[in-house]
Design a protein around this motif. Structure first.
Motif, short mmCIF file in Angstrom:
data_model
loop_
_atom_site.label_atom_id
_atom_site.label_comp_id
_atom_site.label_asym_id
_atom_site.label_seq_id
_atom_site.Cartn_x
_atom_site.Cartn_y
_atom_site.Cartn_z
N GLN A 17 0.82 -1.21 0.00
CA GLN A 17 0.00 0.00 0.00
C GLN A 17 0.86 1.26 0.00
OE1 GLN A 17 -3.68 0.10 2.46
NE2 GLN A 17 -2.95 -1.84 3.27
N THR A 18 2.15 1.10 0.34
CA THR A 18 3.05 2.25 0.31
C THR A 18 3.09 2.87 -1.08
OG1 THR A 18 4.39 1.05 1.94
CG2 THR A 18 5.36 3.00 0.96
N TRP A 19 2.92 2.04 -2.12
CA TRP A 19 2.87 2.56 -3.49
C TRP A 19 1.65 3.46 -3.68
CZ3 TRP A 19 5.47 3.74 -7.55
CH2 TRP A 19 4.85 3.91 -8.78
N THR A 20 0.53 3.07 -3.07
CA THR A 20 -0.68 3.89 -3.14
C THR A 20 -0.48 5.22 -2.42
OG1 THR A 20 -1.90 1.78 -3.00
CG2 THR A 20 -3.20 3.79 -2.87
N SER B 281 -2.70 8.16 2.52
CA SER B 281 -1.64 8.70 3.37
C SER B 281 -1.21 7.60 4.32
CB SER B 281 -2.16 9.92 4.14
OG SER B 281 -1.16 10.40 5.03
N PHE B 282 -0.13 7.82 5.02
CA PHE B 282 0.26 6.84 6.03
C PHE B 282 -0.74 6.83 7.19
CE2 PHE B 282 4.52 6.75 4.10
CZ PHE B 282 4.75 5.39 4.15
N PRO C 224 -7.68 8.78 3.35
CA PRO C 224 -7.57 7.52 4.11
C PRO C 224 -6.12 7.15 4.34
CG PRO C 224 -8.13 7.08 1.82
CD PRO C 224 -8.20 8.58 1.99
N GLY C 225 -5.88 6.26 5.31
CA GLY C 225 -4.51 5.92 5.66
C GLY C 225 -4.31 4.44 5.90
N ILE C 226 -3.04 4.04 5.93
CA ILE C 226 -2.68 2.66 6.25
C ILE C 226 -2.93 2.38 7.72
CG2 ILE C 226 -0.77 1.00 6.34
CD1 ILE C 226 0.48 2.42 3.96
N THR C 227 -2.59 3.35 8.57
CA THR C 227 -2.89 3.24 9.99
C THR C 227 -3.68 4.47 10.40
OG1 THR C 227 -1.95 2.92 12.20
CG2 THR C 227 -0.76 4.39 10.73
N GLY C 228 -4.31 4.42 11.55
CA GLY C 228 -5.14 5.55 11.95
C GLY C 228 -5.51 5.49 13.42
#
Length: 461
Positions: A365-368, A375-376, A405-409
């Motif tokens: 998802q870092t590519w996204t 966002s992270f 939206p993010g990978i973590t939150g």
């Protein structure tokens, strides 16, 4: 509570953090002195190594925040606190070794670190033994008077009974003629002077917990109480501050409009956030590419189907985008249509269980993030099939799409695993808090706390 960049920190936690910082500097200095005497070297002036001591204290305390040393469980249990302190100090020493390699001469010598680590554990554990009971006393808890004796007042009572609560309720005042749910509540008619009553109890905050506010607000009383220096808060604001979430059961559009939050200064913060996302995603992709390749091969060997999969998600302003992840489920996992993921999901493959537990499946998802669709840090992007249903069942659900939206939150690090409408409701309360109180400081806190979730398997999946 101490408000730092729109985020509240309990007084006891803030004080303990300040004490820990100075103890870390003392531990680093003691480590230097012991090592200097051991090799027969002159100790020298502390000014010459002040920068190294500050770097030591900052990195170790950052590791302490990351692994949850200042969480409610660690503040109540010495065994819990000691275990996390040991992990934090170990991570801090590793970080210091990296800094020493990159910037030689800017940190304590590696030969000092062992002694500094021992002194750190002794001093920090000792501080918690001495201060543990003191930090939980009434001296660090706000004295709250609740105006109301119904269901909202009862919710506040339950909130105040938690061991980690930063306040103590000293009284309830029944403001209506309805039978009170709180038996010990005093009738407003029995108090000729509410302001004097507040002063006599030593109240520092009054919370309005009325079930029906129409024609029931004691405006004169509240004005007099406010002018004496006592804080006055409504129920929704108080719950937001104490729990780090927005209570959907009581919040209304006017509160969201007029309360503090949704700052107009986000243009600068957004630029900083985007710059961080670009730099961090490039660095992370470079470092983790070999790991992604290895596990992509393992996924391919373990089960039939592609190593990666694309899935449609809803992002900023409700626009759809594709997210890329390492495949952790069978290729026929959704043959019957979109389904909520569940804990111990039988559709998960053998390798899938490993990469889910270690969060390795999230790395692509870092590519996204690099492309700008994510966002992270931010609310977890949901699938369009679920969003349309959730918007019908949950008020203000569309507002979570006002931030990227993010990978973590905030929801992921605060709410345990779950996949249902009710779980989505609780997560939405945390997502709205993040959208309302976003700042780079809160992003940093979430990124650090994500390490706690990964190490101790806490939070949402």
């Amino acid at each position: 509570m101490i408000r730092l960049f729109k985020h509240y920190i309990p007084n006891a936690v803030f004080l303990l953090g300040m004490i820990d910082f100075w103890l870390l500097i003392i531990a680093g200095e003691l480590g230097w002195v012991v090592r200097a005497h051991q090799i027969g070297m002159d100790v020298g002036q502390v000014d010459g190594r002040l920068a190294a001591l500050l770097i030591y204290a900052v990195l170790v305390q950052t590791a302490m925040v990351s692994v949850g040393v200042y969480g409610s469980d660690a503040l109540r249990s010495m065994r819990y606190a000691t275990a996390r302190l040991m992990v934090a100090v170990s991570l801090g020493i590793i970080a210091l070794s990296v800094v020493y390699f990159l910037l030689p001469g800017r940190t304590l010598w590696r030969s000092n670190l062992f002694y500094a680590m021992v002194f750190t554990l002794v001093l920090l554990v000792g501080a918690r033994v001495i201060l543990g009971g003191f930090l939980g006393t009434a001296a660090f808890r706000r004295r709250v008077l609740v105006l109301g004796a119904g269901h909202r007042a009862n919710r506040l009572r339950n909130l105040g009974e938690r061991p980690e609560a930063g306040f103590v309720i000293v009284g309830y005042v029944a403001m209506s003629g309805q039978p009170p749910l709180i038996e010990e509540a005093i009738s407003r008619d029995a108090l000729p002077n509410l302001t004097r009553f507040v002063e006599n109890l030593g109240v520092t905050e009054v919370v309005l917990a009325l079930e029906e506010r129409r024609n029931a607000l004691p405006l004169k009383d509240l004005l007099r109480i406010k002018t004496t220096g006592v804080h006055v808060n409504d129920f929704s604001t108080f719950v937001e501050r104490e729990t780090g979430r927005i209570d959907l059961d009581t919040v209304n559009p006017s509160w969201l409009i007029f309360s503090d939050g949704f700052s107009s200064g986000r243009m600068i913060s957004g630029a900083v956030k985007r710059a961080f996302d670009i730099v961090a995603s490039l660095l992370l992709l470079t470092l983790t590419l070999p790991l992604i390749v290895v596990f992509a091969i393992l996924v391919k060997v373990d089960s039939r189907g592609p190593a990666f999969f694309r899935q449609r998600r809803v992002g900023l302003y409700g626009e759809a985008f594709d997210v890329i992840k390492l495949r952790s489920m069978r290729i026929d996992a959704e043959a019957a249509g979109a389904q909520w993921a569940t804990q111990n999901d039988p559709r998960v493959t053998r390798v899938g269980r490993i990469i889910r537990k270690l969060r390795i499946d999230e790395l692509p998802q870092t590519w996204t993030v690099l492309k700008g669709a994510m966002s992270f840090v931010g609310p977890r992007p949901e699938r369009p099939e679920f969003v349309s249903d959730l918007e019908q069942h949950l008020p203000y659900y569309a507002e979570r799409h006002m931030v990227k939206p993010g990978i973590t939150g905030w929801a992921q690090i605060n709410y345990p695993y779950g996949a249902s409408i009710e779980d989505a409701r609780h997560k939405l309360e945390y997502d709205l808090y993040y959208a309302k109180n976003y700042s780079p400081f809160l992003d940093l806190l979430i990124l650090l706390q994500t390490l706690r979730v990964v190490i101790w398997h806490e939070g949402a999946r």
